[in-house]
Enzyme design. Structure first.
Site, PDB file in Angstrom:
ATOM      1  N   ALA A   1     -82.748 -13.316 -61.892  1.00 29.50           N
ATOM      2  CA  ALA A   1     -83.022 -14.698 -62.286  1.00 29.50           C
ATOM      3  C   ALA A   1     -83.985 -14.729 -63.470  1.00 29.50           C
ATOM      4  O   ALA A   1     -85.154 -14.377 -63.326  1.00 29.50           O
ATOM      5  CB  ALA A   1     -83.609 -15.471 -61.108  1.00 29.50           C
TER       6      ALA A   1
ATOM      7  N   GLU B   1     -76.911  -4.922 -69.701  1.00 34.77           N
ATOM      8  CA  GLU B   1     -76.121  -6.103 -69.308  1.00 34.77           C
ATOM      9  C   GLU B   1     -75.094  -6.443 -70.389  1.00 34.77           C
ATOM     10  O   GLU B   1     -73.930  -6.721 -70.100  1.00 34.77           O
ATOM     11  CB  GLU B   1     -77.102  -7.267 -69.085  1.00 34.77           C
ATOM     12  CG  GLU B   1     -76.441  -8.598 -68.882  1.00 34.77           C
ATOM     13  CD  GLU B   1     -77.451  -9.695 -68.512  1.00 34.77           C
ATOM     14  OE1 GLU B   1     -78.588  -9.356 -68.118  1.00 34.77           O
ATOM     15  OE2 GLU B   1     -77.091 -10.875 -68.616  1.00 34.77           O
TER      16      GLU B   1
ATOM     17  N   GLN C   1     -51.012 -19.495 -76.539  1.00 33.37           N
ATOM     18  CA  GLN C   1     -50.109 -20.018 -77.567  1.00 33.37           C
ATOM     19  C   GLN C   1     -48.747 -19.318 -77.484  1.00 33.37           C
ATOM     20  O   GLN C   1     -47.712 -19.947 -77.648  1.00 33.37           O
ATOM     21  CB  GLN C   1     -50.738 -19.819 -78.952  1.00 33.37           C
ATOM     22  CG  GLN C   1     -50.167 -20.721 -80.021  1.00 33.37           C
ATOM     23  CD  GLN C   1     -50.416 -22.208 -79.716  1.00 33.37           C
ATOM     24  OE1 GLN C   1     -51.345 -22.555 -79.009  1.00 33.37           O
ATOM     25  NE2 GLN C   1     -49.537 -23.059 -80.226  1.00 33.37           N
TER      26      GLN C   1
ATOM     27  N   GLY D   1     -46.955 -20.623 -74.541  1.00 29.08           N
ATOM     28  CA  GLY D   1     -46.641 -22.047 -74.656  1.00 29.08           C
ATOM     29  C   GLY D   1     -47.028 -22.797 -73.385  1.00 29.08           C
ATOM     30  O   GLY D   1     -48.092 -22.540 -72.813  1.00 29.08           O
TER      31      GLY D   1
ATOM     32  N   THR E   1     -76.195 -15.718 -76.176  1.00 23.61           N
ATOM     33  CA  THR E   1     -75.112 -16.390 -76.909  1.00 23.61           C
ATOM     34  C   THR E   1     -74.741 -15.635 -78.187  1.00 23.61           C
ATOM     35  O   THR E   1     -75.488 -14.763 -78.649  1.00 23.61           O
ATOM     36  CB  THR E   1     -75.551 -17.804 -77.327  1.00 23.61           C
ATOM     37  OG1 THR E   1     -76.703 -17.672 -78.178  1.00 23.61           O
ATOM     38  CG2 THR E   1     -75.896 -18.664 -76.122  1.00 23.61           C
TER      39      THR E   1
END
Lengths: 253, 377
Positions: B122, B240, B334, B337, B363
């Site tokens: 955490a 990680e 894609q 489809g 990020t």
């Protein structure tokens, strides 16, 4: 208790099966530990865990068969004997059984565990012949194995159920492929297998004479492809009778 | 080059185990989350301790044995379960092995490797994600204990963990030198799971919000020296990110192979769609991007395994693998489809699962900041 498990390297059942020019099974493609033998190894290991002792693998094949042996050692078998000799190439079941028997006999095991049949040759003849050459009682089609003292007891699978068959040890048990799910090897097991003994023996070491094969495959043809069946049109009148007649002719009903 | 035949043998055992005991349940676990018993099973088979020392119940393997597990989980489209296992084996437990005392290893690492206790870590808080140094959870020292207070969010395994590695400020005035790590057993009074969170993908894993309310942790459960938490955390984040990259690339490979097979089988305008240049070239582009990033990932894994600390390359692996995983999943949809958009085809879930990769473990933007820093920018 000393348990011998016979193991064989076979062409990967997931790859197309091929024959060499002399009609023997091509063994130069992908190869694996025979999946039926993996079940035999599992049974051997469970008996060892329950009763103590050691599990010795005995195999016959080319040097390359060490790869399959190592897979079984990774699962937890203790050591292995590989019978390998150019004279044994293309051996028939008689020679195979005698060569394995010579190697197994010198181990004096309490129990020999075999798969019912190999995935490649599928003759199903080696375990009974092996028992005969070794002079051991044979318990075949076993889908459950128990050892009590000096007695081995199996459930012998039949069409309707099973028979309970017992024999004094030493004995040979041929197990069905569904008897037990082979365990997953741990990384430790895989690493440990690299240091386990794989002893190779040849025809001369075993004092064996290799006769010419009693049986050779002279030719191989594809099975005839399935013919198109008869299509019965439902004309509202005779269709059912026609289908009934066909089924009766085929002795299905 | 990187994988020995022992690794490949291990790979086949893991693959067979997943096919038999995991894959048949994956769809159900997407609805219910996976049962703890499957983690116990991983532990029994030694898969939670592949690269941990034998003396703690591990298998004594190298880093690439952990890579094999990560790749096979991704190949089997394990998604959330794969993430939960990676959090357990490659995020929460490595710092215990590296920084823990012998007693801590016995108390926390051994049951985790056995699969008896699931581990969580955490760090993120409602107001501290990319700005990790903004963490507010405090650890106040008091008579042989630390008193933890604060909230943590987006905690994988948080609701089911046996223990959680918690980052907290032991000295609020000391900046980066004021953080410490704490091993907090789940049953410690004051350790609350306030809720589990719904999310876009990774549905088979649980994601919790935690509250520490006057949570008294014995001082013996502090991991490493007081004030060293930030450095320890930065080390943890490298592992990680690297294992995340391994999983993302293997997942992208599986999605690519699925889309390629579909394109070969799918007939439109009288021919397999793979024979149309636009589809064929799209598949080639997918394969190329995967191959290039995988080469960097493997090279970086080898350096990490050899004890190097290649922060730039790990950040590059993390950034690129996440981008490739998302792009490849999108391309696959894609190609399929309408079928690709349907839940009964695996690329729909792959697309949802992959999107996390550009956020979790740092990020895209933070990866670029780190890489920039290594160039002195």
């Amino acid at each position: 208790m000393k348990i011998v498990v016979t193991v064989k390297q076979v062409p990967d059942p997931n790859s197309p099966q091929r024959l060499d020019a002399d009609n023997t099974i091509a063994r130069d493609g992908d190869v694996v530990l025979d999946p039926g033998d993996a079940c035999g190894v599992e049974i051997g290991l469970r008996l060892k865990e329950a009763h103590g002792g050691e599990v010795v693998l005995v195999s016959m094949g080319p040097e390359r068969a060490r790869e399959a042996i190592r897979k079984a050692l990774s699962m937890g078998a203790d050591r292995a004997v590989l019978v390998t000799d150019p004279a044994l190439e293309g051996a028939d079941v008689n020679t195979t059984a005698r060569a394995l028997a010579a190697a197994i006999g010198s181990e004096s095991p309490d129990l020999v565990v075999c798969a019912t049949e190999s995935y490649d040759g599928s003759t199903g003849m080696v375990p009974p012949m092996l028992a005969e050459v070794l002079g051991l009682p044979q318990l075949t089609f076993a889908n459950h194995v128990e050892v009590n003292g000096s007695t081995v007891s199996v459930h012998r699978q039949t069409e309707d159920g099973y028979q309970v068959v017992e024999a004094p040890m030493p004995a040979l048990v041929a197990v069905t492929a569904g008897i037990a799910e082979p365990r997953y090897a741990s990384l430790r097991g895989i690493m440990a297998a690299r240091n386990k003994e794989v002893r190779t023996v040849g025809v001369a070491d075993l004092g064996l004479e290799v006769p010419a094969p009693a049986e050779t495959v002279e030719g191989v043809e594809d099975a005839p492809s399935r013919q198109q069946g008869e299509i019965v049109e439902d004309d509202g009148a005779s269709g059912v009778e026609r289908i009934m007649a066909l089924l009766q002719a085929a002795k299905v009903i | 080059m990187y994988f020995s035949d022992a690794h490949q043998e291990l790979r086949l055992h893991i693959r067979r185990f997943l096919e038999r005991e995991v894959v048949p349940h994956l769809e159900e676990w997407e609805q219910t989350t996976f049962p703890d018993s499957i983690i116990k099973r991983f532990g029994e088979l030694g898969f939670l301790g592949l690269r941990y020392p034998i003396e703690y119940g591990g298998q004594g393997g190298d880093y690439f044995s952990a890579v094999v597990l990560s790749e096979e989980m991704a190949r089997a489209h394990c998604g959330g379960l794969g993430m939960a296992v990676a959090v357990h084996t490659e995020m929460a437990t490595p710092p215990v092995l590296r920084f823990g005392t012998e007693e801590q290893k016995r108390r926390f690492l051994v049951p985790a490797i056995r699969g008896d206790e699931i581990a969580a870590i955490a760090m993120t808080e409602p107001d501290a994600g990319s700005d990790l140094a903004g963490m507010r959870t405090t650890a106040r020292r008091e008579a042989g204990h630390y008193i933890l207070n604060g909230r943590k969010i987006f905690i994988t395994n948080g609701a089911r963990c046996g223990w959680c590695l918690v980052v907290a400020r032991s000295d609020p005035a000391a900046g980066h030198q004021g953080f410490s790590l704490f091993l907090v057993p789940r049953d410690t009074p004051g350790f609350h799971v306030t809720r589990t969170l719904k999310k876009l993908g990774m549905h088979s894993s649980d994601t919790a919000e935690l509250l520490f309310e006057d949570c008294r942790v014995p001082a013996d459960f502090r991991l490493g020296p007081e004030g060293e938490g930030w450095k320890e955390l930065m080390w943890e984040l490298q592992g990680e990110r690297l294992i995340a990259a391994c999983g993302q690339i293997a997942g992208a490979q599986a999605v690519f192979e699925y889309a390629m097979q579909y394109a070969k089988d799918r007939i439109a305008f009288g021919q397999p769609i793979a024979s149309f240049q636009v589809i064929k070239h799209r598949l080639v582009d997918m394969a190329n991007r995967i191959a290039a990033v995988r080469a960097l990932v493997y090279e970086t894994c080898a350096r990490w395994d050899a004890g190097e600390y290649p922060v730039r390359e790990i950040s590059q692996c993390k950034l690129l693998s996440a981008q490739v995983a998302v792009e490849v999943a999108d391309d696959a949809i894609q190609i399929l489809g309408g079928h690709g958009y349907m839940s009964e085809f695996p690329v729909e879930r792959a697309w949802r699962d992959a999107r996390l990769a550009r956020i979790g473990a740092g990020t895209d933007e933070i990866m670029k900041e780190i890489i920039a820093k290594t160039y002195g920018l």
